[in-house]
Design an enzyme around this catalytic site. Structure first.
Site, PDB file in Angstrom:
ATOM      1  N   ASP A 106       0.831  -1.219   0.000  1.00  0.00           N
ATOM      2  CA  ASP A 106       0.000   0.000   0.000  1.00  0.00           C
ATOM      3  C   ASP A 106       0.863   1.265   0.000  1.00  0.00           C
ATOM      4  OD1 ASP A 106      -2.307   1.460   0.021  1.00  0.00           O
ATOM      5  OD2 ASP A 106      -2.641   1.296   2.182  1.00  0.00           O
TER       6      ASP A 106
ATOM      7  N   ASN B 287     -10.477  -2.474  -6.389  1.00  0.00           N
ATOM      8  CA  ASN B 287      -9.622  -1.606  -7.232  1.00  0.00           C
ATOM      9  C   ASN B 287     -10.203  -1.357  -8.629  1.00  0.00           C
ATOM     10  OD1 ASN B 287      -6.433  -2.799  -5.896  1.00  0.00           O
ATOM     11  ND2 ASN B 287      -7.657  -1.043  -5.293  1.00  0.00           N
TER      12      ASN B 287
HETATM   13  C1  FPP Z   1      -1.599   0.133  -3.532  1.00  0.00           C
HETATM   14  O1  FPP Z   1      -1.191   1.470  -3.497  1.00  0.00           O
HETATM   15  C2  FPP Z   1      -1.063  -0.600  -4.667  1.00  0.00           C
HETATM   16  C3  FPP Z   1      -1.774  -1.207  -5.656  1.00  0.00           C
HETATM   17  C4  FPP Z   1      -3.237  -1.180  -5.711  1.00  0.00           C
HETATM   18  C5  FPP Z   1      -1.131  -1.900  -6.786  1.00  0.00           C
HETATM   19  C6  FPP Z   1       0.142  -2.617  -6.493  1.00  0.00           C
HETATM   20  C7  FPP Z   1       0.844  -2.862  -7.775  1.00  0.00           C
HETATM   21  C8  FPP Z   1       2.177  -2.853  -7.947  1.00  0.00           C
HETATM   22  C9  FPP Z   1       3.146  -2.691  -6.860  1.00  0.00           C
HETATM   23  C10 FPP Z   1       2.729  -2.945  -9.325  1.00  0.00           C
HETATM   24  C11 FPP Z   1       2.914  -4.249  -9.992  1.00  0.00           C
HETATM   25  C12 FPP Z   1       2.725  -5.463  -9.207  1.00  0.00           C
HETATM   26  C13 FPP Z   1       3.136  -6.686  -9.598  1.00  0.00           C
HETATM   27  C14 FPP Z   1       2.872  -7.848  -8.729  1.00  0.00           C
HETATM   28  C15 FPP Z   1       3.859  -6.930 -10.849  1.00  0.00           C
HETATM   29  P1  FPP Z   1      -2.297   2.591  -3.608  1.00  0.00           P
HETATM   30  O2  FPP Z   1      -2.493   2.925  -5.055  1.00  0.00           O
HETATM   31  O3  FPP Z   1      -3.537   2.134  -2.918  1.00  0.00           O
HETATM   32  O4  FPP Z   1      -1.655   3.802  -2.843  1.00  0.00           O
HETATM   33  P2  FPP Z   1      -2.407   4.903  -1.964  1.00  0.00           P
HETATM   34  O5  FPP Z   1      -3.021   4.175  -0.811  1.00  0.00           O
HETATM   35  O6  FPP Z   1      -1.306   5.807  -1.549  1.00  0.00           O
HETATM   36  O7  FPP Z   1      -3.411   5.554  -2.854  1.00  0.00           O
END
Ligand code: FPP
Length: 247
Positions: free
Chosen positions: A21, A69
């Site tokens: 996250d 998401n």
């Molecule tokens: C959460 O941060 C992250 C995600 C929803 C996506 C995670 C994806 C990756 C790390 C990229 C690729 C992954 C793989 C396995 C190849 P957020 O967007 O919720 O951050 P925030 O809470 O600050 O808005």
């Protein structure tokens, strides 16, 4: 002595699950678009995977895309799917070199065709690898999984394959998409949020929870080792008393 050297190899968690996250906030803090955070999150995925393989953890589950998401702005969803495709494509040879098997849980049929194909091909190519299993949770939510399992069990009851009285913990375990994997002993969440967010609700029943303030793109090997060390200092009682555990 480094953090890694302090880890007891005989008391490793067999399975670690991570809620990655904070990508969006990390990018925003740098005056960039959210996708910049996801792109930089890939390096942390590699750090976490390498650290787990290096130390001898057998299963690592990463919450890469939740059912919820899908409600993000379409441009972010599209970019995340593309990132997933390009990362899987690029990293499959690294998984092969490191003897790591790729698996996925979630409603995979919801993913774009290209993504499904890339994933299926990487899963097939890595299927005989034995050092560690990397499980990507994609279009996954624990409630979705539990509802699915409930429907399957209800059908089996209807068809006379099992009796209602026979339904127990094991029945649920065997019908979840995580059925091939042991339950995680340790769950890590980055970004300072203290929530489970519909992740492995059944499987985390007795997991140790570890929260770290860092945003996901800043997460590195040392953070995994620190989480494992912290895990090793905890007393896992599974509802029993401290004295029962020690005897
Ligand atoms: C959460 O941060 C992250 C995600 C929803 C996506 C995670 C994806 C990756 C790390 C990229 C690729 C992954 C793989 C396995 C190849 P957020 O967007 O919720 O951050 P925030 O809470 O600050 O808005």
């Amino acid at each position: 002595m480094s953090i890694k050297e302090n880890i007891n190899p005989d008391k490793l968690p067999n399975h670690i699950a991570i809620i990655m996250d904070g990508n969006g906030r990390w990018a925003k803090g740098k005056g960039k678009f959210r996708i910049f955070g996801h792109q930089n999150g890939v390096a942390a995925v590699k750090e976490a995977t390498e650290a787990c393989a290096e130390i001898g953890v057998k299963y690592l589950t990463l919450y890469a895309f939740s059912t919820e998401n899908w409600s993000r702005p379409p441009i972010e969803v599209r970019a995340l799917m593309q990132l997933l495709v390009s990362t899987i494509k690029k990293e499959t040879k690294v998984l092969m070199k490191n003897n790591i098997k790729l698996e996925a849980i979630g409603n995979i049929s919801d993913l774009p065709k290209k993504c499904q194909e890339e994933l299926a091909s990487a899963i097939l190519e890595t299927k005989d690898n034995t050092r560690m299993t990397l499980i990507l949770a994609l279009s996954y939510s624990a409630k979705w999984d539990i509802i699915n399992a409930t429907k399957m069990i209800a059908n089996e009851v209807k068809e006379g394959k099992i009796k209602i009285d026979q339904i127990d913990d094991k029945t649920i375990d065997e019908h979840l998409s995580t059925r091939k994997f042991p339950h995680p002993e340790l769950m890590i969440r980055t970004s300072g949020e203290h929530r489970i967010s519909n992740f492995l609700l059944w499987e985390l029943a007795y997991s140790e929870l570890y929260f770290i303030d860092k945003f996901w793109p800043d997460f590195n090997k040392e953070d995994i080792f620190e989480a494992i060390l912290n895990f090793q200092q905890r007393e896992r009682r599974f509802g029993k008393t401290s004295e029962q555990i020690k005897n």
